[in-house]
Design a protein around this motif. Structure first.
Motif, short mmCIF file in Angstrom:
data_model
loop_
_atom_site.label_atom_id
_atom_site.label_comp_id
_atom_site.label_asym_id
_atom_site.label_seq_id
_atom_site.Cartn_x
_atom_site.Cartn_y
_atom_site.Cartn_z
N CYS A 1 0.83 -1.21 0.00
CA CYS A 1 0.00 0.00 0.00
C CYS A 1 0.87 1.26 0.00
O CYS A 1 0.57 2.23 -0.72
CB CYS A 1 -0.93 0.01 1.21
SG CYS A 1 -2.24 -1.23 1.11
N VAL A 2 1.91 1.25 0.78
CA VAL A 2 2.79 2.43 0.84
C VAL A 2 3.50 2.62 -0.50
O VAL A 2 3.66 3.75 -0.98
CB VAL A 2 3.80 2.32 2.01
CG1 VAL A 2 4.77 3.49 2.00
CG2 VAL A 2 3.07 2.25 3.34
N ARG A 3 3.92 1.53 -1.13
CA ARG A 3 4.53 1.65 -2.46
C ARG A 3 3.53 2.27 -3.44
O ARG A 3 3.92 3.07 -4.30
CB ARG A 3 4.99 0.29 -2.95
CG ARG A 3 6.27 -0.18 -2.32
CD ARG A 3 6.77 -1.46 -2.99
NE ARG A 3 8.00 -1.88 -2.40
CZ ARG A 3 8.25 -3.12 -1.99
NH1 ARG A 3 7.33 -4.06 -2.13
NH2 ARG A 3 9.41 -3.43 -1.45
N GLY A 4 2.25 1.89 -3.32
CA GLY A 4 1.22 2.49 -4.16
C GLY A 4 1.08 3.98 -3.92
O GLY A 4 0.90 4.76 -4.87
N ALA A 5 1.15 4.38 -2.67
CA ALA A 5 1.07 5.81 -2.34
C ALA A 5 2.27 6.56 -2.92
O ALA A 5 2.12 7.67 -3.44
CB ALA A 5 0.98 6.00 -0.83
N LEU A 6 3.44 5.96 -2.86
CA LEU A 6 4.63 6.58 -3.45
C LEU A 6 4.48 6.71 -4.97
O LEU A 6 4.92 7.69 -5.57
CB LEU A 6 5.89 5.80 -3.10
CG LEU A 6 6.50 6.14 -1.74
CD1 LEU A 6 7.53 5.10 -1.34
CD2 LEU A 6 7.11 7.53 -1.75
N LYS A 7 3.84 5.74 -5.58
CA LYS A 7 3.60 5.81 -7.03
C LYS A 7 2.67 6.99 -7.33
O LYS A 7 2.88 7.72 -8.30
CB LYS A 7 3.01 4.50 -7.54
CG LYS A 7 2.86 4.45 -9.03
CD LYS A 7 2.46 3.08 -9.51
CE LYS A 7 2.40 3.08 -11.03
NZ LYS A 7 2.18 1.74 -11.57
N LEU A 8 1.65 7.18 -6.50
CA LEU A 8 0.76 8.33 -6.67
C LEU A 8 1.53 9.64 -6.56
O LEU A 8 1.31 10.56 -7.35
CB LEU A 8 -0.37 8.30 -5.63
CG LEU A 8 -1.32 9.48 -5.64
CD1 LEU A 8 -2.05 9.62 -6.95
CD2 LEU A 8 -2.29 9.38 -4.48
N VAL A 9 2.43 9.72 -5.59
CA VAL A 9 3.26 10.91 -5.45
C VAL A 9 4.04 11.17 -6.74
O VAL A 9 4.12 12.31 -7.22
CB VAL A 9 4.22 10.79 -4.23
CG1 VAL A 9 5.24 11.91 -4.22
CG2 VAL A 9 3.42 10.77 -2.93
N ASP A 10 4.60 10.11 -7.31
CA ASP A 10 5.36 10.26 -8.55
C ASP A 10 4.49 10.76 -9.69
O ASP A 10 4.90 11.62 -10.48
CB ASP A 10 6.02 8.93 -8.94
CG ASP A 10 7.16 8.54 -8.01
OD1 ASP A 10 7.70 9.43 -7.31
OD2 ASP A 10 7.50 7.34 -7.98
N VAL A 11 3.26 10.25 -9.77
CA VAL A 11 2.33 10.69 -10.83
C VAL A 11 1.99 12.16 -10.64
O VAL A 11 2.05 12.96 -11.58
CB VAL A 11 1.04 9.83 -10.83
CG1 VAL A 11 -0.03 10.46 -11.69
CG2 VAL A 11 1.36 8.42 -11.30
N VAL A 12 1.67 12.56 -9.41
CA VAL A 12 1.32 13.95 -9.13
C VAL A 12 2.50 14.86 -9.41
O VAL A 12 2.34 15.97 -9.93
CB VAL A 12 0.80 14.11 -7.68
CG1 VAL A 12 0.62 15.58 -7.32
CG2 VAL A 12 -0.51 13.37 -7.50
N SER A 13 3.71 14.40 -9.10
CA SER A 13 4.89 15.25 -9.31
C SER A 13 5.15 15.48 -10.80
O SER A 13 5.74 16.47 -11.19
CB SER A 13 6.13 14.65 -8.65
OG SER A 13 6.54 13.48 -9.30
N GLY A 14 4.66 14.56 -11.65
CA GLY A 14 4.85 14.70 -13.09
C GLY A 14 3.80 15.54 -13.78
O GLY A 14 3.89 15.79 -14.97
N LEU A 15 2.80 15.98 -13.04
CA LEU A 15 1.71 16.77 -13.66
C LEU A 15 2.11 18.23 -13.83
O LEU A 15 2.84 18.81 -13.14
CB LEU A 15 0.44 16.68 -12.80
CG LEU A 15 -0.16 15.28 -12.67
CD1 LEU A 15 -1.39 15.33 -11.77
CD2 LEU A 15 -0.54 14.72 -14.03
#
Length: 166
Positions: A152-166
């Motif tokens: 779950c935490v890895r998934g949250a980090l992936k979300l952070v990466d997606v948001v940072s690329g916007l």
């Protein structure tokens, strides 16, 4: 008897181990399910009188500083077993940090960068703790629960990466 909510069920589950005060239940909840189900002190002290009113717990010995022990009753054990075997319904994730990330597009670039940096640091620390919990797990259920949290935490980090690329 009314239908048990998840917090009430969590407390009844913890009381299966024996009598406990509200403070002991808060500590036990943090230890047993702190990574996947939070139980706050205010929730515990709100639920215990309601459970007593329903006859699912009863008062035990009074301890130091007016602490009150609670014990599960036969009706409480029956209600908990019924809850365990009932339909669980959908899981709900409540994360103020993820909620902020979802709305990060409303921030200035500088504000969004600060939010992303804070989120990444928080989730990286949580991932480090999750990895340690996986290594420290001594039984298959604890290990599986810790691995779930790590995923779950890895998934949250992936979300952070997606948001940072916007």
């Amino acid at each position: 008897m009314s239908e048990l909510n998840a917090t009430a069920a969590a407390l009844l589950g913890l009381l299966q181990d024996g009598p406990a005060t509200g403070g002991q239940l808060v500590a036990a909840a943090e230890e047993r399910f702190g990574t996947f189900f939070s139980v706050t002190r205010s929730q515990v002290y709100r639920e215990l009188p309601a459970l007593a009113k329903e006859g699912l717990v009863r008062l035990g010995k009074q301890g130091p500083r007016s602490s009150q022990q609670y014990l599960i009753t036969a009706a409480g054990k029956k209600a908990f077993k019924a809850w365990l075997t009932s339909d669980a319904g959908p899981d709900h994730l409540r994360s103020p940090l993820i909620l902020r990330l979802v709305h990060a597009g409303l921030l200035t670039p500088k504000q969004r960068a600060a939010l992303i940096d804070t989120a990444r640091a928080a989730y990286q620390e949580e991932l480090d703790e999750a990895r340690a919990a996986v290594k420290a797990a001594t039984d298959p259920l604890s290990k599986a629960t810790a691995e779930y949290h790590q995923t779950c935490v890895r998934g949250a980090l992936k979300l952070v990466d997606v948001v940072s690329g916007l």
